[in-house]
Structures are given as C-alpha cells and as structure tokens.
Design an enzyme around this catalytic site. Structure first.
Site, PDB file in Angstrom:
ATOM      1  N   LYS A   1      35.552  33.584  35.994  1.00 18.37           N
ATOM      2  CA  LYS A   1      36.761  34.347  35.697  1.00 18.37           C
ATOM      3  C   LYS A   1      37.023  34.381  34.180  1.00 18.37           C
ATOM      4  O   LYS A   1      36.389  33.631  33.424  1.00 18.37           O
ATOM      5  CB  LYS A   1      37.939  33.716  36.458  1.00 18.37           C
ATOM      6  CG  LYS A   1      37.777  33.805  37.982  1.00 18.37           C
ATOM      7  CD  LYS A   1      38.948  33.140  38.694  1.00 18.37           C
ATOM      8  CE  LYS A   1      38.856  33.298  40.197  1.00 18.37           C
ATOM      9  NZ  LYS A   1      40.009  32.708  40.904  1.00 18.37           N
TER      10      LYS A   1
ATOM     11  N   TYR B   1      40.399  41.497  46.249  1.00 15.54           N
ATOM     12  CA  TYR B   1      41.456  40.622  46.761  1.00 15.54           C
ATOM     13  C   TYR B   1      42.372  41.365  47.738  1.00 15.54           C
ATOM     14  O   TYR B   1      43.596  41.137  47.747  1.00 15.54           O
ATOM     15  CB  TYR B   1      42.281  40.056  45.588  1.00 15.54           C
ATOM     16  CG  TYR B   1      41.605  38.915  44.835  1.00 15.54           C
ATOM     17  CD1 TYR B   1      40.985  37.860  45.511  1.00 15.54           C
ATOM     18  CD2 TYR B   1      41.613  38.868  43.441  1.00 15.54           C
ATOM     19  CE1 TYR B   1      40.384  36.810  44.816  1.00 15.54           C
ATOM     20  CE2 TYR B   1      41.018  37.813  42.746  1.00 15.54           C
ATOM     21  CZ  TYR B   1      40.409  36.787  43.436  1.00 15.54           C
ATOM     22  OH  TYR B   1      39.826  35.743  42.759  1.00 15.54           O
TER      23      TYR B   1
ATOM     24  N   PHE C   1      52.109  36.009  44.154  1.00 16.63           N
ATOM     25  CA  PHE C   1      51.378  35.778  42.900  1.00 16.63           C
ATOM     26  C   PHE C   1      50.379  36.908  42.576  1.00 16.63           C
ATOM     27  O   PHE C   1      49.713  36.866  41.545  1.00 16.63           O
ATOM     28  CB  PHE C   1      50.635  34.432  42.937  1.00 16.63           C
ATOM     29  CG  PHE C   1      49.630  34.298  44.054  1.00 16.63           C
ATOM     30  CD1 PHE C   1      48.356  34.837  43.959  1.00 16.63           C
ATOM     31  CD2 PHE C   1      49.969  33.624  45.226  1.00 16.63           C
ATOM     32  CE1 PHE C   1      47.435  34.710  44.986  1.00 16.63           C
ATOM     33  CE2 PHE C   1      49.057  33.490  46.265  1.00 16.63           C
ATOM     34  CZ  PHE C   1      47.773  34.040  46.135  1.00 16.63           C
TER      35      PHE C   1
ATOM     36  N   ARG D   1      31.029  26.953  47.987  1.00 16.39           N
ATOM     37  CA  ARG D   1      32.462  26.643  48.112  1.00 16.39           C
ATOM     38  C   ARG D   1      32.710  25.164  47.815  1.00 16.39           C
ATOM     39  O   ARG D   1      33.694  24.802  47.171  1.00 16.39           O
ATOM     40  CB  ARG D   1      32.967  26.988  49.523  1.00 16.39           C
ATOM     41  CG  ARG D   1      33.055  28.463  49.813  1.00 16.39           C
ATOM     42  CD  ARG D   1      34.151  29.170  49.048  1.00 16.39           C
ATOM     43  NE  ARG D   1      35.488  28.853  49.487  1.00 16.39           N
ATOM     44  CZ  ARG D   1      36.579  29.497  49.072  1.00 16.39           C
ATOM     45  NH1 ARG D   1      36.484  30.488  48.203  1.00 16.39           N
ATOM     46  NH2 ARG D   1      37.775  29.153  49.500  1.00 16.39           N
TER      47      ARG D   1
ATOM     48  N   THR E   1      40.934  25.518  45.908  1.00 19.53           N
ATOM     49  CA  THR E   1      41.571  26.629  45.162  1.00 19.53           C
ATOM     50  C   THR E   1      42.505  26.094  44.073  1.00 19.53           C
ATOM     51  O   THR E   1      42.524  26.609  42.955  1.00 19.53           O
ATOM     52  CB  THR E   1      42.386  27.513  46.145  1.00 19.53           C
ATOM     53  OG1 THR E   1      41.499  27.988  47.160  1.00 19.53           O
ATOM     54  CG2 THR E   1      43.038  28.680  45.434  1.00 19.53           C
TER      55      THR E   1
ATOM     56  N   ARG F   1      35.991  23.434  39.667  1.00 25.06           N
ATOM     57  CA  ARG F   1      37.438  23.447  39.399  1.00 25.06           C
ATOM     58  C   ARG F   1      37.965  22.047  39.095  1.00 25.06           C
ATOM     59  O   ARG F   1      38.847  21.875  38.254  1.00 25.06           O
ATOM     60  CB  ARG F   1      38.169  24.060  40.590  1.00 25.06           C
ATOM     61  CG  ARG F   1      37.964  25.583  40.675  1.00 25.06           C
ATOM     62  CD  ARG F   1      38.357  26.139  42.017  1.00 25.06           C
ATOM     63  NE  ARG F   1      38.340  27.590  42.073  1.00 25.06           N
ATOM     64  CZ  ARG F   1      38.445  28.291  43.208  1.00 25.06           C
ATOM     65  NH1 ARG F   1      38.567  27.662  44.362  1.00 25.06           N
ATOM     66  NH2 ARG F   1      38.423  29.603  43.186  1.00 25.06           N
TER      67      ARG F   1
ATOM     68  N   ASN G   1      41.836  29.025  37.531  1.00 24.38           N
ATOM     69  CA  ASN G   1      40.888  28.117  38.203  1.00 24.38           C
ATOM     70  C   ASN G   1      39.404  28.473  37.988  1.00 24.38           C
ATOM     71  O   ASN G   1      38.531  28.105  38.771  1.00 24.38           O
ATOM     72  CB  ASN G   1      41.229  27.943  39.684  1.00 24.38           C
ATOM     73  CG  ASN G   1      41.170  29.248  40.449  1.00 24.38           C
ATOM     74  OD1 ASN G   1      40.843  30.287  39.887  1.00 24.38           O
ATOM     75  ND2 ASN G   1      41.461  29.186  41.727  1.00 24.38           N
TER      76      ASN G   1
ATOM     77  N   HIS H   1      35.221  32.039  40.978  1.00 29.08           N
ATOM     78  CA  HIS H   1      35.373  32.534  42.359  1.00 29.08           C
ATOM     79  C   HIS H   1      34.051  32.339  43.095  1.00 29.08           C
ATOM     80  O   HIS H   1      32.977  32.511  42.507  1.00 29.08           O
ATOM     81  CB  HIS H   1      35.717  34.034  42.352  1.00 29.08           C
ATOM     82  CG  HIS H   1      35.519  34.683  43.694  1.00 29.08           C
ATOM     83  ND1 HIS H   1      36.476  34.651  44.684  1.00 29.08           N
ATOM     84  CD2 HIS H   1      34.446  35.338  44.231  1.00 29.08           C
ATOM     85  CE1 HIS H   1      36.009  35.279  45.762  1.00 29.08           C
ATOM     86  NE2 HIS H   1      34.780  35.699  45.513  1.00 29.08           N
TER      87      HIS H   1
ATOM     88  N   GLU I   1      31.727  41.498  49.388  1.00 25.98           N
ATOM     89  CA  GLU I   1      31.991  41.376  47.947  1.00 25.98           C
ATOM     90  C   GLU I   1      30.766  41.772  47.111  1.00 25.98           C
ATOM     91  O   GLU I   1      30.908  42.419  46.069  1.00 25.98           O
ATOM     92  CB  GLU I   1      32.403  39.934  47.627  1.00 25.98           C
ATOM     93  CG  GLU I   1      33.773  39.574  48.196  1.00 25.98           C
ATOM     94  CD  GLU I   1      34.140  38.109  48.015  1.00 25.98           C
ATOM     95  OE1 GLU I   1      33.333  37.351  47.421  1.00 25.98           O
ATOM     96  OE2 GLU I   1      35.232  37.710  48.469  1.00 25.98           O
TER      97      GLU I   1
HETATM   98  P1  IDP Z   1      39.842  30.943  46.547  1.00 26.17           P
HETATM   99  O1  IDP Z   1      39.604  31.550  45.188  1.00 26.17           O
HETATM  100  O2  IDP Z   1      39.653  29.456  46.532  1.00 26.17           O
HETATM  101  O3  IDP Z   1      39.046  31.620  47.647  1.00 26.17           O
HETATM  102  P2  IDP Z   1      42.189  32.371  47.522  1.00 26.17           P
HETATM  103  O4  IDP Z   1      43.244  31.816  48.406  1.00 26.17           O
HETATM  104  O5  IDP Z   1      41.264  33.384  48.061  1.00 26.17           O
HETATM  105  O6  IDP Z   1      41.399  31.126  46.907  1.00 26.17           O
HETATM  106  O7  IDP Z   1      42.935  32.969  46.244  1.00 26.17           O
HETATM  107  C1  IDP Z   1      42.277  33.794  45.327  1.00 26.17           C
HETATM  108  C2  IDP Z   1      42.714  33.443  43.941  1.00 26.17           C
HETATM  109  O8  IDP Z   1      44.093  33.741  43.786  1.00 26.17           O
HETATM  110  C3  IDP Z   1      42.599  31.982  43.571  1.00 26.17           C
HETATM  111  O9  IDP Z   1      41.292  31.583  43.213  1.00 26.17           O
HETATM  112  C4  IDP Z   1      43.568  31.893  42.408  1.00 26.17           C
HETATM  113  O10 IDP Z   1      42.989  32.432  41.226  1.00 26.17           O
HETATM  114  C5  IDP Z   1      44.672  32.834  42.867  1.00 26.17           C
HETATM  115  N1  IDP Z   1      45.761  32.096  43.540  1.00 26.17           N
HETATM  116  C6  IDP Z   1      45.766  31.588  44.798  1.00 26.17           C
HETATM  117  N2  IDP Z   1      46.923  30.979  45.063  1.00 26.17           N
HETATM  118  C7  IDP Z   1      47.689  31.105  43.952  1.00 26.17           C
HETATM  119  C8  IDP Z   1      49.018  30.668  43.593  1.00 26.17           C
HETATM  120  O11 IDP Z   1      49.720  30.051  44.368  1.00 26.17           O
HETATM  121  N3  IDP Z   1      49.415  30.971  42.336  1.00 26.17           N
HETATM  122  C9  IDP Z   1      48.679  31.670  41.443  1.00 26.17           C
HETATM  123  N4  IDP Z   1      47.434  32.091  41.737  1.00 26.17           N
HETATM  124  C10 IDP Z   1      46.951  31.811  42.966  1.00 26.17           C
HETATM  125 MG    MG Z   2      39.198  33.522  48.482  1.00 27.77          MG
END
Ligand code: IDP
Ligand code: MG
Length: 202
Positions: A61, A101, A109, A137, A143, A154, A164, A167, A178
């Site tokens: 990212k 997404y 968010f 993963r 996450t 992470r 974070n 991805h 994707e």
């Molecule tokens: P992942 O990246 O671990 O698969 P997802 O739930 O798919 O997690 O969320 C996608 C991305 O959205 C996360 O990697 C993070 O960058 C962002 N994200 C998820 N939850 C939050 C939050 O509570 N606040 C801000 N950003 C968030």
């Molecule tokens: Mg995800």
C-alpha cells in the site's frame, strides 16, 4: 544427434557386454535423458499441477511504498518459496479501488480508506505456490496491526489499522477476482523456476 546416440550406445554395449540386464536399463535411462534434452528434474514443467499453481494478489500500500518497504516485503515471499508471476507499480484509481473493496463501501471508514489507498503509488504483485492464499494471510498478519503477531508484515512494520502497509487476498475465489481486476492476462508470466522441486514435492 542420432549418429552420436548410436556411437554412445555402441560404446556402452561394449563396456557392459558381460551384463545384459544392467546394460538394458542403463540404455533405456540414457535414451530417456536424451529425449528430455538433459533437463534437470528441478526444471521439468509442472503446469498440470493446480494445487502448486494457486495464485494470490499482494499489494504494498502507499505507506509501504513511501517507507521503502517494498524490497523487504518481496523478500519475505521469495524466501518463503513462493514464485513471483506478476509485478507492477501504479497509482490506483478510485474506480478500481471501489471494485477491489466492493464489500467495504458501506463501512464508515471507507472514505478514509480510499483517501489512503490513492495517496501515492502502490506495488501490486501476484505470487504463486502451494496454499499461497492461506499462507500469505498468515505472513501478512491481522488487519489491525495492534493485534498482529510479531514476525508478520503488519506486526513488524505497522501500528495502526489505518496504515497497515500491505494487502493480501483472503480466499482463492477472492484472489481470482482481484487478480483479474488488477492484471491483464498477458501481464502474468507462466515460467518454470528451477527451485520448484526444492520447495514442494511435484
Ligand atoms: P484485510 O486487509 O486484512 O483483508 P479488511 O477487513 O478486508 O482487512 O479491510 C480492508 C482494509 O480496510 C484494511 O486492510 C485496512 O486498510 C482498512 N480498514 C479495515 N478496518 C478499518 C478501520 O476500522 N479503520 C480504518 N481502516 C480500516
Ligand atoms: Mg480483505
């Protein structure tokens, strides 16, 4: 080539004339080796084995690119034994991101996520290998970096869910969707790595 083969066969026959059985097996093995063009076992084509051809999408990212973490992230996947089959750097559009997404569009968010992901270039990769989706993963970690284990990307490089670093696709079906979104078919390379039989029984 055929002449050379005959000469070598004749010479081996002379050398092993006392033991017909062992000569026969030696010759058949030699003939097979010639037909295979002396390719070492580690380089034989494995494209017919789907479980070792699983693919996943990994994105460094904008914060990961800004902080010069691209090399370290690539290194982790390489040293684990996965094979890089696609790689590019780009500035992601809001349109592509909203498709990527699509399940998060209604989250509170989401606007800040779009702002973050479009704030600078990203490096997008496709990695291939046995159980690459699940393993990636685990390598990427939780996450929320505050809950991510040390040793994960992470867990080692970030502190807050809003930044974070990386991805990774969360399922084989998600990965397929994707990959098609981020890459054109011709951008993915189907190549044989000579390490393949050292990382997985094929
Ligand atoms: P992942 O990246 O671990 O698969 P997802 O739930 O798919 O997690 O969320 C996608 C991305 O959205 C996360 O990697 C993070 O960058 C962002 N994200 C998820 N939850 C939050 C939050 O509570 N606040 C801000 N950003 C968030
Ligand atoms: Mg995800």
């Amino acid at each position: 080539m055929v002449m050379l083969q005959r000469c070598v066969f004749k010479r081996i026959q002379q050398l092993y004339s006392g033991n017909q059985a062992s000569t026969k097996s030696l010759l058949s093995g030699f003939s097979t080796a010639l037909l295979q063009g002396h390719r070492p076992a580690a380089c034989r084509n494995i494209s017919s084995l789907p479980d070792v051809k699983e693919k996943t999408l990994v994105v460094v990212k904008p914060d990961g690119v800004q902080r010069s973490l691209v090399g370290q992230i690539i290194q982790r996947f390489e040293q684990r034994g996965f094979k890089l089959v696609g790689l590019k750097m780009l500035q992601v559009s809001e349109d592509l991101l909203s498709q990527h997404y699509c399940q998060l569009r209604t989250k509170p968010f989401y606007p800040t996520l779009v702002h973050y992901m479009t704030s600078g270039p990203v490096v997008v990769m496709v990695w291939e290998g046995y159980k690459v989706v699940e393993t990636s993963r685990m390598m990427v970690g939780h996450t929320n970096p505050a809950e991510a284990q040390a040793g994960t990307v992470r867990g080692d490089f970030s502190i807050h869910v809003s930044r974070n670093v990386v991805h990774a696709s969360d399922s084989p079906e998600g990965a397929q969707r994707e990959i098609q979104l981020w890459f054109e078919g011709k951008e993915l390379l189907n190549w044989d790595s000579c390490y393949q039989t050292s990382t997985c029984e094929v």
